[in-house]
Write a protein that holds these residues in place. Structure first.
Motif, PDB file in Angstrom:
ATOM      1  N   ALA A 144       1.097  -1.401   0.598  1.00  0.00           N
ATOM      2  CA  ALA A 144       0.437   0.285   0.283  1.00  0.00           C
ATOM      3  C   ALA A 144       1.152   1.558  -0.072  1.00  0.00           C
ATOM      4  O   ALA A 144       0.038   2.476  -0.552  1.00  0.00           O
ATOM      5  CB  ALA A 144      -0.935   0.180   1.400  1.00  0.00           C
ATOM      6  N   GLN A 145       2.133   1.259   1.011  1.00  0.00           N
ATOM      7  CA  GLN A 145       2.884   2.250   0.384  1.00  0.00           C
ATOM      8  C   GLN A 145       3.995   2.292  -0.469  1.00  0.00           C
ATOM      9  O   GLN A 145       4.500   3.076  -1.306  1.00  0.00           O
ATOM     10  CB  GLN A 145       3.644   2.555   1.807  1.00  0.00           C
ATOM     11  CG  GLN A 145       2.480   2.657   3.747  1.00  0.00           C
ATOM     12  CD  GLN A 145       2.919   2.488   4.375  1.00  0.00           C
ATOM     13  OE1 GLN A 145       3.439   1.506   5.020  1.00  0.00           O
ATOM     14  NE2 GLN A 145       3.042   3.460   5.278  1.00  0.00           N
ATOM     15  N   MET A 146       4.260   1.326  -0.846  1.00  0.00           N
ATOM     16  CA  MET A 146       5.849   1.202  -1.766  1.00  0.00           C
ATOM     17  C   MET A 146       5.276   0.480  -3.275  1.00  0.00           C
ATOM     18  O   MET A 146       6.245   0.659  -3.934  1.00  0.00           O
ATOM     19  CB  MET A 146       6.945  -0.293  -1.235  1.00  0.00           C
ATOM     20  CG  MET A 146       7.370  -0.592   0.582  1.00  0.00           C
ATOM     21  SD  MET A 146       8.488   1.005   0.447  1.00  0.00           S
ATOM     22  CE  MET A 146       7.562   2.723   0.907  1.00  0.00           C
ATOM     23  N   GLY A 147       4.198   0.625  -3.178  1.00  0.00           N
ATOM     24  CA  GLY A 147       3.457   0.861  -4.406  1.00  0.00           C
ATOM     25  C   GLY A 147       4.220   1.167  -5.460  1.00  0.00           C
ATOM     26  O   GLY A 147       4.342   1.222  -7.054  1.00  0.00           O
ATOM     27  N   VAL A 148       4.047   2.729  -4.638  1.00  0.00           N
ATOM     28  CA  VAL A 148       4.735   4.391  -5.769  1.00  0.00           C
ATOM     29  C   VAL A 148       5.840   3.986  -6.555  1.00  0.00           C
ATOM     30  O   VAL A 148       6.128   4.172  -7.553  1.00  0.00           O
ATOM     31  CB  VAL A 148       4.563   5.114  -4.654  1.00  0.00           C
ATOM     32  CG1 VAL A 148       3.512   5.730  -4.026  1.00  0.00           C
ATOM     33  CG2 VAL A 148       6.337   5.037  -3.587  1.00  0.00           C
ATOM     34  N   GLY A 149       6.918   2.881  -5.863  1.00  0.00           N
ATOM     35  CA  GLY A 149       8.243   2.314  -6.374  1.00  0.00           C
ATOM     36  C   GLY A 149       8.599   0.759  -6.665  1.00  0.00           C
ATOM     37  O   GLY A 149       9.168   0.731  -8.122  1.00  0.00           O
ATOM     38  N   ALA A 150       7.901   0.470  -6.062  1.00  0.00           N
ATOM     39  CA  ALA A 150       8.344  -0.956  -6.569  1.00  0.00           C
ATOM     40  C   ALA A 150       7.134  -1.685  -7.493  1.00  0.00           C
ATOM     41  O   ALA A 150       6.280  -1.261  -7.900  1.00  0.00           O
ATOM     42  CB  ALA A 150       7.283  -1.925  -5.232  1.00  0.00           C
ATOM     43  N   ILE A 151       8.360  -3.288  -8.104  1.00  0.00           N
ATOM     44  CA  ILE A 151       7.156  -3.795  -8.570  1.00  0.00           C
ATOM     45  C   ILE A 151       6.523  -4.542  -7.955  1.00  0.00           C
ATOM     46  O   ILE A 151       6.698  -5.482  -7.414  1.00  0.00           O
ATOM     47  CB  ILE A 151       8.683  -4.622  -9.485  1.00  0.00           C
ATOM     48  CG1 ILE A 151       9.751  -3.329 -10.978  1.00  0.00           C
ATOM     49  CG2 ILE A 151       7.828  -5.235 -11.248  1.00  0.00           C
ATOM     50  CD1 ILE A 151      10.620  -4.309 -11.621  1.00  0.00           C
TER      51      ILE A 151
END
Length: 465
Positions: free
Chosen positions: A395-402
């Protein structure tokens, strides 16, 4: 409020020296206790022939801990049984592994009653109490039965299952009912919070009004409050002599190859079998990349007395052996599989050396490894985070993670090749977006949001029946 009383299954006693070995949650709770001059109470991890309720007090690093020993039967029924063979698999959507035994449920209730009776004399009228995790759902209710009118909060560190999954738990409504003894309940994500409210509303007739969930004359504040890490401290840890040595050792042993790293407690919820199969699919689909990469999987064992954990260990040993046997060469092994843990500074150096952080849980309340991997990266040349969309951290790291579906070997394979080919400018852009969140919503932010809610105006309570 005079103090904060933290209660958890196990107590991670701080040390006066900075060893770097404490986990993120332990660091956060220790900081809260230093601020509020409180006590950390829980099980010592030791057993005795007969439970006496004797409390062992220790003080280190500015934190006072209070621990009790349990009987062997307590450990088998409460911890190995109900907590880890009933609740843990069910709350991680593995109803096929969940075991429902009356002895387990009885031991769970008995130990929570023992904790309540033992800690109650330590609680002063103005103290606030913060109870941690699924081992202690009924503890707040047990304290209320003993006349405790203090503010009591509860934080769940694992997922909350959907209503229809929870319904398979015998006496699920009673377990949920216990949670209305609390003043504040925290979850890592809105999804887990919504699932809890959904059960309470549809199965028990509760009513949600803003952030207040009401059941009869009882009301509890519910909040989504994702835990973070100490981002500044972990970034600094990645530059310590210990971390630099670990970094150099990894780079030297890689001999020019790209490192993919996974760090997980050995648990079926972490998607390790699926990870290995996805990596194998990558080796099959991209033969040109063989001998150019390797996967380092660090998986310290846990809960060895539980049969499902023995099975996953055997499965992974067989799978890693098969993959290495099929693809290894005289100068290259595709998987380095290690069953031991490492201090945080060493891990920080390993993370920094890795081109890819592979985090693929099938279901996870949060997953701090994803955030630690981001915090450890070189801002000028960061690696790429591949993250399961079923981890709370997504929910938070989806901005940059694959983001990937960990059940799909194809998606894991595609993500690995995309990460290996990703240009530096894109890696920096993705990393910066994630790091901004890791720094803003860190462990201090998490702790302060919850304690601010807990130490609010106390609600008017009806005396216990």
């Amino acid at each position: 409020m005079s103090r904060l009383i933290i209660i958890s299954n196990r107590v991670s006693a701080p040390t006066d020296s900075h060893s770097g070995a404490q986990g993120g949650l332990a660091v956060a709770l220790s900081a809260a206790l230093r601020e509020y001059k409180g006590i950390w109470f829980g099980w010592s991890g030791e057993t005795v022939d007969q439970f006496t309720g004797h409390i062992n007090f220790q003080r280190a690093g500015g934190v006072t801990t209070a621990t009790v020993d349990l009987e062997e039967q307590d450990v088998e029924e409460y911890y190995n049984g109900y907590a880890n063979r009933t609740l843990w698999p069910l709350f991680h959507y593995r109803i096929d592994l969940a075991e429902y035994e009356r002895d387990f449920a009885g031991g769970y209730s008995r130990v929570n009653d023992r904790f309540a009776a033992t800690v109650r004399p330590l609680i002063e009228p103005d103290d606030a109490i913060w109870i941690q995790d699924y081992h202690m759902f009924p503890l707040g209710s047990a304290l209320r039965e003993r006349g405790c009118q203090n503010r009591i909060g509860f934080f769940l560190h694992i997922p909350w299952p959907p209503r229809r999954l929870l319904a398979v738990l015998p006496e699920a409504a009673a377990l949920v009912g216990h949670l209305f003894a609390y003043d504040v309940i925290g979850f890592h994500t809105q999804e887990w919070l919504d699932s809890f409210c959904d059960y309470a509303i549809d199965e028990m007739g509760a009513v949600l009004d803003g952030d207040q969930l009401r059941l009869g004359d009882r009301s509890v504040q519910v909040m989504a409050n994702p835990i973070g890490i100490d981002a500044k401290e972990f970034a600094e840890a990645s530059r310590t002599p210990t971390a630099r040595l670990a970094y150099r050792r990894m780079r030297d042993s890689a001999v020019g190859r790209d490192l993919i790293v996974g760090v997980d407690r050995l648990d079926y919820s972490k998607g390790l079998e699926e990870r290995f199969l996805g990596y194998e699919r990558f080796l099959q689909e991209h033969p040109e990349e063989r001998k150019e990469v390797f996967l380092l999987q660090i998986a310290p064992p846990s809960r060895g007395a539980v049969g499902s954990y023995q099975k996953i260990r055997a499965t992974l040993e067989g799978l890693s052996g098969r993959i290495n046997g099929a693809y290894a060469d005289t100068d290259w092994v595709p998987i380095r599989y290690v069953n031991q843990g490492y201090p945080r500074e060493q891990l920080a150096g390993i993370y920094r050396a890795a081109k890819i952080g592979l985090v693929t849980p099938l279901r996870d309340g949060m997953n701090l490894v994803a955030k630690e991997y981001v915090a450890a990266q070189d801002p000028e040349d960061p690696g790429v985070l591949i993250l399961s969309r079923f981890a709370g951290a997504a929910a938070q790291m989806g901005v940059g993670a694959i983001l990937i579906n960990p059940y799909s070997a194809e998606e894991i394979s595609d993500a690995i090749i995309a990460a290996l080919k990703m240009p530096r400018f894109e890696r920096v852009e993705r990393w910066r977006a994630m790091m901004d969140n890791v720094e803003a919503e860190d462990v201090v932010w998490w702790r302060k949001r919850f304690t601010d809610a807990l130490i609010g105006e106390p609600a008017t309570r009806q005396p216990a029946d």
